[in-house]
Motif scaffolding. Structure first.
Motif, PDB file in Angstrom:
ATOM      1  N   ASN A 165      89.845  74.672 126.411  1.00  0.00           N
ATOM      2  CA  ASN A 165      89.727  76.094 126.749  1.00  0.00           C
ATOM      3  C   ASN A 165      90.147  77.012 125.610  1.00  0.00           C
ATOM      4  O   ASN A 165      89.520  78.042 125.372  1.00  0.00           O
ATOM      5  N   SER A 166      91.205  76.639 124.892  1.00  0.00           N
ATOM      6  CA  SER A 166      91.695  77.530 123.831  1.00  0.00           C
ATOM      7  C   SER A 166      90.681  77.651 122.693  1.00  0.00           C
ATOM      8  O   SER A 166      90.474  78.746 122.166  1.00  0.00           O
ATOM      9  N   THR A 167      90.028  76.558 122.337  1.00  0.00           N
ATOM     10  CA  THR A 167      89.010  76.598 121.282  1.00  0.00           C
ATOM     11  C   THR A 167      87.826  77.444 121.718  1.00  0.00           C
ATOM     12  O   THR A 167      87.320  78.267 120.953  1.00  0.00           O
ATOM     13  N   ILE A 168      87.393  77.253 122.952  1.00  0.00           N
ATOM     14  CA  ILE A 168      86.252  78.008 123.475  1.00  0.00           C
ATOM     15  C   ILE A 168      86.595  79.488 123.583  1.00  0.00           C
ATOM     16  O   ILE A 168      85.795  80.351 123.197  1.00  0.00           O
ATOM     17  N   THR A 169      87.777  79.795 124.079  1.00  0.00           N
ATOM     18  CA  THR A 169      88.192  81.197 124.221  1.00  0.00           C
ATOM     19  C   THR A 169      88.277  81.875 122.857  1.00  0.00           C
ATOM     20  O   THR A 169      87.830  83.016 122.697  1.00  0.00           O
ATOM     21  N   ALA A 170      88.821  81.179 121.859  1.00  0.00           N
ATOM     22  CA  ALA A 170      88.925  81.756 120.514  1.00  0.00           C
ATOM     23  C   ALA A 170      87.537  82.035 119.941  1.00  0.00           C
ATOM     24  O   ALA A 170      87.308  83.086 119.334  1.00  0.00           O
ATOM     25  N   ALA A 171      86.601  81.096 120.129  1.00  0.00           N
ATOM     26  CA  ALA A 171      85.235  81.299 119.632  1.00  0.00           C
ATOM     27  C   ALA A 171      84.570  82.457 120.356  1.00  0.00           C
ATOM     28  O   ALA A 171      83.884  83.280 119.733  1.00  0.00           O
ATOM     29  N   ALA A 172      84.765  82.543 121.664  1.00  0.00           N
ATOM     30  CA  ALA A 172      84.174  83.632 122.448  1.00  0.00           C
ATOM     31  C   ALA A 172      84.730  84.979 122.012  1.00  0.00           C
ATOM     32  O   ALA A 172      83.978  85.948 121.851  1.00  0.00           O
ATOM     33  N   LYS A 217      72.866  84.861 115.001  1.00  0.00           N
ATOM     34  CA  LYS A 217      72.685  83.628 114.235  1.00  0.00           C
ATOM     35  C   LYS A 217      73.845  83.407 113.274  1.00  0.00           C
ATOM     36  O   LYS A 217      74.372  82.306 113.174  1.00  0.00           O
ATOM     37  N   GLY A 218      74.223  84.440 112.555  1.00  0.00           N
ATOM     38  CA  GLY A 218      75.331  84.310 111.618  1.00  0.00           C
ATOM     39  C   GLY A 218      76.638  84.023 112.321  1.00  0.00           C
ATOM     40  O   GLY A 218      77.438  83.215 111.859  1.00  0.00           O
ATOM     41  N   ALA A 219      76.861  84.675 113.453  1.00  0.00           N
ATOM     42  CA  ALA A 219      78.097  84.471 114.203  1.00  0.00           C
ATOM     43  C   ALA A 219      78.168  83.056 114.771  1.00  0.00           C
ATOM     44  O   ALA A 219      79.212  82.403 114.714  1.00  0.00           O
ATOM     45  N   ILE A 220      77.069  82.568 115.310  1.00  0.00           N
ATOM     46  CA  ILE A 220      77.044  81.209 115.847  1.00  0.00           C
ATOM     47  C   ILE A 220      77.233  80.193 114.727  1.00  0.00           C
ATOM     48  O   ILE A 220      77.941  79.197 114.884  1.00  0.00           O
ATOM     49  N   ALA A 221      76.624  80.448 113.582  1.00  0.00           N
ATOM     50  CA  ALA A 221      76.793  79.554 112.440  1.00  0.00           C
ATOM     51  C   ALA A 221      78.259  79.500 112.024  1.00  0.00           C
ATOM     52  O   ALA A 221      78.790  78.421 111.738  1.00  0.00           O
ATOM     53  N   SER A 279      79.929  84.338 103.299  1.00  0.00           N
ATOM     54  CA  SER A 279      78.974  85.244 102.666  1.00  0.00           C
ATOM     55  C   SER A 279      77.537  84.874 103.044  1.00  0.00           C
ATOM     56  O   SER A 279      76.733  85.739 103.387  1.00  0.00           O
ATOM     57  N   MET A 280      77.217  83.590 102.992  1.00  0.00           N
ATOM     58  CA  MET A 280      75.860  83.155 103.315  1.00  0.00           C
ATOM     59  C   MET A 280      75.531  83.418 104.784  1.00  0.00           C
ATOM     60  O   MET A 280      74.440  83.850 105.114  1.00  0.00           O
ATOM     61  N   MET A 281      76.493  83.163 105.660  1.00  0.00           N
ATOM     62  CA  MET A 281      76.240  83.372 107.087  1.00  0.00           C
ATOM     63  C   MET A 281      76.179  84.850 107.426  1.00  0.00           C
ATOM     64  O   MET A 281      75.460  85.250 108.327  1.00  0.00           O
ATOM     65  N   ILE A 341      76.927  76.430 122.412  1.00  0.00           N
ATOM     66  CA  ILE A 341      77.330  75.194 121.747  1.00  0.00           C
ATOM     67  C   ILE A 341      76.599  74.004 122.374  1.00  0.00           C
ATOM     68  O   ILE A 341      76.107  73.132 121.662  1.00  0.00           O
ATOM     69  N   ALA A 342      76.506  73.994 123.700  1.00  0.00           N
ATOM     70  CA  ALA A 342      75.797  72.910 124.389  1.00  0.00           C
ATOM     71  C   ALA A 342      74.328  72.859 123.982  1.00  0.00           C
ATOM     72  O   ALA A 342      73.740  71.780 123.870  1.00  0.00           O
ATOM     73  N   GLU A 343      73.749  74.011 123.727  1.00  0.00           N
ATOM     74  CA  GLU A 343      72.348  74.075 123.325  1.00  0.00           C
ATOM     75  C   GLU A 343      72.144  73.595 121.891  1.00  0.00           C
ATOM     76  O   GLU A 343      71.211  72.831 121.605  1.00  0.00           O
ATOM     77  N   TYR A 344      73.003  74.032 120.985  1.00  0.00           N
ATOM     78  CA  TYR A 344      72.780  73.789 119.564  1.00  0.00           C
ATOM     79  C   TYR A 344      73.462  72.548 118.987  1.00  0.00           C
ATOM     80  O   TYR A 344      72.968  71.980 118.013  1.00  0.00           O
ATOM     81  N   LEU A 345      74.589  72.128 119.540  1.00  0.00           N
ATOM     82  CA  LEU A 345      75.333  71.020 118.948  1.00  0.00           C
ATOM     83  C   LEU A 345      74.532  69.715 118.888  1.00  0.00           C
ATOM     84  O   LEU A 345      74.516  69.065 117.837  1.00  0.00           O
TER      85      LEU A 345
END
Length: 129
Positions: free
Chosen positions: A75-82, A19-23, A10-12, A96-100
């Protein structure tokens, strides 16, 4: 879905857009990997201990590439997030590389992983305002 997950979603959702999706992807990433300690362990195990230590420490953050993010998270984690965001795997890996490193740095302001270091949602909301 637990109460915390509902509240976080809800908050995101109020952030809206990218921004909300990346969060949401970040919260999912931490939840799936055992929180901050689990995420750091993945980077340590994959050979990126120095970079991960720099994110926790009080000095400058070492960068990490999108390819290295994919290597660590898989790859599976990245593909699911994408797929969740409707963007390419390369784009989400780059985000992720930018924000993590920044996220982990802000979660560990005293240069160590403490009992209060795991509040990914509060940290994200502070970063994404």
């Amino acid at each position: 879905m637990g109460l915390f997950d509902s509240l976080a979603g809800s908050m995101m959702g109020k952030l809206g857009g990218e921004k909300g999706a990346i969060a949401q992807v970040a919260v999912d990433l931490f939840n799936q990997n055992g929180g901050l300690p689990g995420v750091l362990e993945k980077f340590n195990t994959a050979g990126f201990a120095d970079a991960a230590a720099s994110w926790v420490g009080t000095g400058a953050n070492q960068p990490i590439s999108a390819d290295q993010i994919t290597q660590v998270l898989g790859n599976s984690t990245i593909t699911a997030a994408a797929d969740k965001l409707g963007i390419s795997s390369n784009e989400i890996s780059a985000k992720i590389a930018e924000y993590l490193p920044q996220l982990i740095d802000r979660m560990t302001p005293n240069g160590e992983v403490g009992k209060d270091s795991g509040n990914v949602l509060a940290t994200l909301l502070g970063m994404l305002k």
